[in-house]
Design a protein around this motif. Sequence first.
Motif, PDB file in Angstrom:
ATOM      1  N   PHE A   1       0.846  -1.194   0.000  1.00  0.00           N
ATOM      2  CA  PHE A   1       0.000   0.000   0.000  1.00  0.00           C
ATOM      3  C   PHE A   1       0.879   1.241   0.000  1.00  0.00           C
ATOM      4  CE2 PHE A   1      -1.986  -3.301   2.717  1.00  0.00           C
ATOM      5  CZ  PHE A   1      -3.087  -3.603   1.934  1.00  0.00           C
ATOM      6  N   LYS A   2       0.255   2.375  -0.364  1.00  0.00           N
ATOM      7  CA  LYS A   2       0.996   3.643  -0.303  1.00  0.00           C
ATOM      8  C   LYS A   2       0.124   4.678   0.387  1.00  0.00           C
ATOM      9  CE  LYS A   2       4.097   3.685  -4.256  1.00  0.00           C
ATOM     10  NZ  LYS A   2       3.792   2.309  -4.725  1.00  0.00           N
ATOM     11  N   PRO A   3       0.743   5.524   1.219  1.00  0.00           N
ATOM     12  CA  PRO A   3      -0.054   6.605   1.810  1.00  0.00           C
ATOM     13  C   PRO A   3      -0.456   7.625   0.740  1.00  0.00           C
ATOM     14  CG  PRO A   3       2.254   6.788   2.469  1.00  0.00           C
ATOM     15  CD  PRO A   3       2.138   5.544   1.651  1.00  0.00           C
ATOM     16  N   ILE A   4      -1.522   8.374   1.001  1.00  0.00           N
ATOM     17  CA  ILE A   4      -1.918   9.446   0.085  1.00  0.00           C
ATOM     18  C   ILE A   4      -0.876  10.561   0.190  1.00  0.00           C
ATOM     19  CG2 ILE A   4      -3.657  11.237  -0.325  1.00  0.00           C
ATOM     20  CD1 ILE A   4      -5.675   9.276  -0.231  1.00  0.00           C
ATOM     21  N   PRO A   5      -0.299  10.969  -0.931  1.00  0.00           N
ATOM     22  CA  PRO A   5       0.723  12.019  -0.883  1.00  0.00           C
ATOM     23  C   PRO A   5       0.143  13.339  -0.362  1.00  0.00           C
ATOM     24  CG  PRO A   5       0.660  10.957  -3.059  1.00  0.00           C
ATOM     25  CD  PRO A   5      -0.546  10.485  -2.300  1.00  0.00           C
ATOM     26  N   ALA A   6       1.009  14.175   0.182  1.00  0.00           N
ATOM     27  CA  ALA A   6       0.563  15.454   0.740  1.00  0.00           C
ATOM     28  C   ALA A   6      -0.012  16.355  -0.354  1.00  0.00           C
ATOM     29  CB  ALA A   6       1.724  16.142   1.447  1.00  0.00           C
ATOM     30  N   GLN A   7       0.555  16.285  -1.552  1.00  0.00           N
ATOM     31  CA  GLN A   7       0.087  17.128  -2.655  1.00  0.00           C
ATOM     32  C   GLN A   7      -0.953  16.389  -3.491  1.00  0.00           C
ATOM     33  OE1 GLN A   7       0.831  20.350  -3.287  1.00  0.00           O
ATOM     34  NE2 GLN A   7       1.907  20.237  -1.317  1.00  0.00           N
ATOM     35  N   PRO A   8      -2.047  17.068  -3.903  1.00  0.00           N
ATOM     36  CA  PRO A   8      -3.005  16.419  -4.794  1.00  0.00           C
ATOM     37  C   PRO A   8      -2.314  15.975  -6.085  1.00  0.00           C
ATOM     38  CG  PRO A   8      -3.814  18.589  -4.121  1.00  0.00           C
ATOM     39  CD  PRO A   8      -2.427  18.449  -3.571  1.00  0.00           C
ATOM     40  N   PRO A   9      -2.802  14.902  -6.715  1.00  0.00           N
ATOM     41  CA  PRO A   9      -2.140  14.396  -7.907  1.00  0.00           C
ATOM     42  C   PRO A   9      -2.229  15.381  -9.073  1.00  0.00           C
ATOM     43  CG  PRO A   9      -4.244  13.299  -7.569  1.00  0.00           C
ATOM     44  CD  PRO A   9      -4.003  14.135  -6.365  1.00  0.00           C
ATOM     45  N   ALA A  10      -1.166  15.442  -9.877  1.00  0.00           N
ATOM     46  CA  ALA A  10      -1.181  16.277 -11.079  1.00  0.00           C
ATOM     47  C   ALA A  10      -1.823  15.468 -12.198  1.00  0.00           C
ATOM     48  CB  ALA A  10       0.239  16.663 -11.449  1.00  0.00           C
ATOM     49  N   LEU A  11      -2.654  16.114 -13.012  1.00  0.00           N
ATOM     50  CA  LEU A  11      -3.271  15.424 -14.144  1.00  0.00           C
ATOM     51  C   LEU A  11      -2.475  15.780 -15.399  1.00  0.00           C
ATOM     52  CD1 LEU A  11      -7.045  16.126 -13.366  1.00  0.00           C
ATOM     53  CD2 LEU A  11      -5.624  14.211 -12.613  1.00  0.00           C
ATOM     54  N   PRO A  12      -2.062  14.779 -16.164  1.00  0.00           N
ATOM     55  CA  PRO A  12      -1.248  15.061 -17.342  1.00  0.00           C
ATOM     56  C   PRO A  12      -1.962  16.010 -18.304  1.00  0.00           C
ATOM     57  CG  PRO A  12      -1.716  12.671 -17.137  1.00  0.00           C
ATOM     58  CD  PRO A  12      -2.338  13.360 -15.969  1.00  0.00           C
ATOM     59  N   GLY A  13      -1.266  17.044 -18.742  1.00  0.00           N
ATOM     60  CA  GLY A  13      -1.818  17.976 -19.728  1.00  0.00           C
ATOM     61  C   GLY A  13      -2.963  18.831 -19.215  1.00  0.00           C
ATOM     62  N   ASN A  14      -3.135  18.913 -17.914  1.00  0.00           N
ATOM     63  CA  ASN A  14      -4.257  19.675 -17.357  1.00  0.00           C
ATOM     64  C   ASN A  14      -3.766  20.360 -16.085  1.00  0.00           C
ATOM     65  OD1 ASN A  14      -6.750  20.687 -16.631  1.00  0.00           O
ATOM     66  ND2 ASN A  14      -7.755  18.687 -16.452  1.00  0.00           N
ATOM     67  N   GLN A  15      -3.290  21.599 -16.287  1.00  0.00           N
ATOM     68  CA  GLN A  15      -2.616  22.292 -15.191  1.00  0.00           C
ATOM     69  C   GLN A  15      -3.574  22.788 -14.115  1.00  0.00           C
ATOM     70  OE1 GLN A  15      -0.178  25.486 -16.706  1.00  0.00           O
ATOM     71  NE2 GLN A  15       1.248  25.102 -15.006  1.00  0.00           N
ATOM     72  N   ALA A  16      -3.261  22.484 -12.877  1.00  0.00           N
ATOM     73  CA  ALA A  16      -4.140  22.859 -11.770  1.00  0.00           C
ATOM     74  C   ALA A  16      -3.837  24.280 -11.294  1.00  0.00           C
ATOM     75  CB  ALA A  16      -3.986  21.863 -10.630  1.00  0.00           C
ATOM     76  N   THR A  17      -4.045  25.282 -12.167  1.00  0.00           N
ATOM     77  CA  THR A  17      -3.878  26.663 -11.717  1.00  0.00           C
ATOM     78  C   THR A  17      -5.033  27.002 -10.776  1.00  0.00           C
ATOM     79  OG1 THR A  17      -5.176  27.463 -13.588  1.00  0.00           O
ATOM     80  CG2 THR A  17      -2.785  27.345 -13.889  1.00  0.00           C
ATOM     81  N   ALA A  18      -4.822  28.030  -9.943  1.00  0.00           N
ATOM     82  CA  ALA A  18      -5.868  28.417  -8.988  1.00  0.00           C
ATOM     83  C   ALA A  18      -7.156  28.763  -9.736  1.00  0.00           C
ATOM     84  CB  ALA A  18      -5.394  29.599  -8.147  1.00  0.00           C
ATOM     85  N   ALA A  19      -7.030  29.453 -10.874  1.00  0.00           N
ATOM     86  CA  ALA A  19      -8.221  29.869 -11.628  1.00  0.00           C
ATOM     87  C   ALA A  19      -8.975  28.644 -12.160  1.00  0.00           C
ATOM     88  CB  ALA A  19      -7.819  30.776 -12.784  1.00  0.00           C
ATOM     89  N   ARG A  20      -8.229  27.630 -12.600  1.00  0.00           N
ATOM     90  CA  ARG A  20      -8.882  26.458 -13.176  1.00  0.00           C
ATOM     91  C   ARG A  20      -9.567  25.616 -12.090  1.00  0.00           C
ATOM     92  NH1 ARG A  20      -5.638  23.146 -17.739  1.00  0.00           N
ATOM     93  NH2 ARG A  20      -5.388  25.276 -18.529  1.00  0.00           N
ATOM     94  N   VAL A  21      -8.896  25.485 -10.948  1.00  0.00           N
ATOM     95  CA  VAL A  21      -9.508  24.719  -9.853  1.00  0.00           C
ATOM     96  C   VAL A  21     -10.789  25.427  -9.376  1.00  0.00           C
ATOM     97  CG1 VAL A  21      -9.198  23.902  -7.477  1.00  0.00           C
ATOM     98  CG2 VAL A  21      -7.306  23.699  -9.114  1.00  0.00           C
ATOM     99  N   ALA A  22     -10.718  26.765  -9.263  1.00  0.00           N
ATOM    100  CA  ALA A  22     -11.898  27.521  -8.796  1.00  0.00           C
ATOM    101  C   ALA A  22     -13.048  27.387  -9.790  1.00  0.00           C
ATOM    102  CB  ALA A  22     -11.530  28.998  -8.596  1.00  0.00           C
ATOM    103  N   LEU A  23     -12.735  27.433 -11.080  1.00  0.00           N
ATOM    104  CA  LEU A  23     -13.784  27.261 -12.093  1.00  0.00           C
ATOM    105  C   LEU A  23     -14.388  25.859 -11.994  1.00  0.00           C
ATOM    106  CD1 LEU A  23     -15.371  28.085 -14.653  1.00  0.00           C
ATOM    107  CD2 LEU A  23     -13.428  27.238 -16.010  1.00  0.00           C
ATOM    108  N   GLY A  24     -13.522  24.858 -11.863  1.00  0.00           N
ATOM    109  CA  GLY A  24     -14.005  23.473 -11.771  1.00  0.00           C
ATOM    110  C   GLY A  24     -14.899  23.277 -10.562  1.00  0.00           C
ATOM    111  N   LYS A  25     -14.537  23.945  -9.483  1.00  0.00           N
ATOM    112  CA  LYS A  25     -15.348  23.839  -8.269  1.00  0.00           C
ATOM    113  C   LYS A  25     -16.727  24.448  -8.497  1.00  0.00           C
ATOM    114  CE  LYS A  25     -15.033  25.694  -3.579  1.00  0.00           C
ATOM    115  NZ  LYS A  25     -14.051  26.354  -2.696  1.00  0.00           N
ATOM    116  N   ALA A  26     -16.773  25.615  -9.129  1.00  0.00           N
ATOM    117  CA  ALA A  26     -18.072  26.239  -9.413  1.00  0.00           C
ATOM    118  C   ALA A  26     -18.915  25.306 -10.284  1.00  0.00           C
ATOM    119  CB  ALA A  26     -17.867  27.589 -10.107  1.00  0.00           C
TER     120      ALA A  26
END
Length: 350
Positions: free
Chosen positions: A37-62
């Motif tokens: 098993f592996k623990p959940i890493p401290a940082q959320p996983p990066a998605l290939p080709g889909n940058q998790a900028t603050a603006a994009r995460v906020a839009l996705g949340k809305a």
Amino acid sequence: MDRLLRAKYAVSVVLTMAAFSAGAQADELQARANALFKPIPAQPPALPGNQATAARVALGKALYFDRRLSKSQQISCNSCHDVGTGGADQQRTSIGHNWQRGPRNSPTTFNAAYNFVQFWDGRAKDLAEQAGGPMQNPLEMANTPDAVVATLKSIPDYLPRFKAAFPGTADPITLDNATSAIAVFEATLVTPNAPFDKYLRGDANALTHEQKEGLRTFMDKGCIACHRGVNIGGEMYAKFGLIKAPGSDIRPAADKGRFAISKSSGDEFVYKVPTLRNITLTAPYFHSGQVRDLGEAVKIMGEAQLGQKLSDTDVNNIVLFLGSLTGAQPKVDYPVLPPSGPDTPAPPYP
Ligand code: HEC
Ligand code: HEC
């Protein structure tokens, strides 16, 4: 040495050896667990080709919370993947458009980014591809891609939000960009620091004695043939009923799992092995949602997947161990959604 002293010495040697061997056993259990098993890493996983900028995460949340993505304007992703209830909806099978029941139980969106494919039958390769599905599913949000895009374009404040999330594109409001934004938001829905993660990181006291016994049983009985890795599942497909078919109430004959996708006879009743993280929060269980009690689900797994009747003690310890997989729930403050504009379709009224 007089007799008493000698006896005391002997006892203390035995006690030291016992303590040492309990410690050694614990280390051995931790080492075995760390190999599987592996623990959940401290940082959320990066998605290939889909940058998790603050603006994009906020839009996705809305968008995740915006009911206007559905035809009725009543149903959002959060309706069936409620961030307050473990990312699932507590229904046997989900209720969608016009109160219709879908055929399957809603899997959690929490830690879904770590699954190797999405849906019970793996028909979407990743979160972005997955997110387009429910908007168009007639039993879920019952919308069309054109209508989703038209609605988003009619809500004035979405344009600057899409521009900020996808800079440098002339016409940023597209279904693809919407699903990409939802995917990066979903990738933030991770639940680190479960007691089991702390245990894997070396804190031997993070699990109770019973939980350790449960972990040992989980490994010794062979649950780990399928449930392993960072999600204690989510890494492979397996037949539900590998050794013994469960009752048709629990595994309804009409749902053939991956067979519907691959048409290969070996895929009948094959499903993605689900994650067991936060499993205490996401009853009822199985793709049919027919089992409410976690101990019952564990017993069924023992018989269906391993051909073994587990003792009550084994079941109880495994259930306690599974409780150690509940991590810190994501803190999601409810987003303020941009108001509708003059061209936004009114919610349909029968
Ligand atoms: C009406 C209830 C409903 C709505 C609304 C809904 N879902 Fe789902 N979701 C489900 C069900 C049921 C499944 C499992 C379907 C299957 O496997 O065939 C699922 C599967 C998923 C999965 C796959 C998880 C896994 O482990 O396989 C993800 C991710 C997901 N949904 C995200 C979303 C997003 C994002 C939205 C909004 C765009 C959404 N869902 C809207 C019910 C819903
Ligand atoms: C051969 C692979 C395999 C083995 C071994 C296995 N499982 Fe599973 N497990 C699955 C699959 C596949 C499912 C999904 C079944 C379905 O709903 O279609 C599942 C589902 C579950 C669920 C319900 C999850 C949910 O979200 O509804 C639990 C709990 C579970 N397993 C625990 C266990 C335990 C405990 C063991 C050992 C006693 C075990 N499993 C052994 C493949 C396996």
